[in-house]
Write a protein that holds these residues in place. Sequence first.
Motif, PDB file in Angstrom:
ATOM      1  N   LEU A  67      -3.146  -0.089  -3.047  1.00  0.00           N
ATOM      2  CA  LEU A  67      -3.749   0.253  -1.761  1.00  0.00           C
ATOM      3  C   LEU A  67      -4.142  -1.019  -1.015  1.00  0.00           C
ATOM      4  CD1 LEU A  67      -6.184   3.098  -2.908  1.00  0.00           C
ATOM      5  CD2 LEU A  67      -3.955   3.382  -1.815  1.00  0.00           C
ATOM      6  N   CYS A 120       0.836  -1.202   0.000  1.00  0.00           N
ATOM      7  CA  CYS A 120       0.000   0.000   0.000  1.00  0.00           C
ATOM      8  C   CYS A 120       0.868   1.248   0.000  1.00  0.00           C
ATOM      9  CB  CYS A 120      -0.903  -0.023   1.235  1.00  0.00           C
ATOM     10  SG  CYS A 120      -1.963   1.424   1.421  1.00  0.00           S
ATOM     11  N   SER A 139      -0.846  -4.875  -0.437  1.00  0.00           N
ATOM     12  CA  SER A 139      -1.873  -4.276  -1.277  1.00  0.00           C
ATOM     13  C   SER A 139      -2.986  -5.277  -1.569  1.00  0.00           C
ATOM     14  CB  SER A 139      -1.251  -3.819  -2.603  1.00  0.00           C
ATOM     15  OG  SER A 139      -2.248  -3.350  -3.486  1.00  0.00           O
TER      16      SER A 139
END
Length: 74
Positions: free
Chosen positions: A48, A18, A25
Amino acid sequence: KYKYSKQYTEYWIVNPFCLICGNYSAAPHHKKSRGAGGGDEEENLLALCSTHHLEIHTVGRETFIEKYFTEGGG
């Protein structure tokens, strides 16, 4: 069943963490959604985690960018 594109998968492999917190992520976020004509090119993706992915969808892109990517934010 959803199949990820080669570009999308490669981005996810190269960017496994992230951008905000450094956790792993989740599926990369599309800056411009695929439904709105966005593609899987690197410029349209953000790595993210699931928490921040949910946040960007909840608060909206502009608020999220102000919070994390502008001076004085976050």
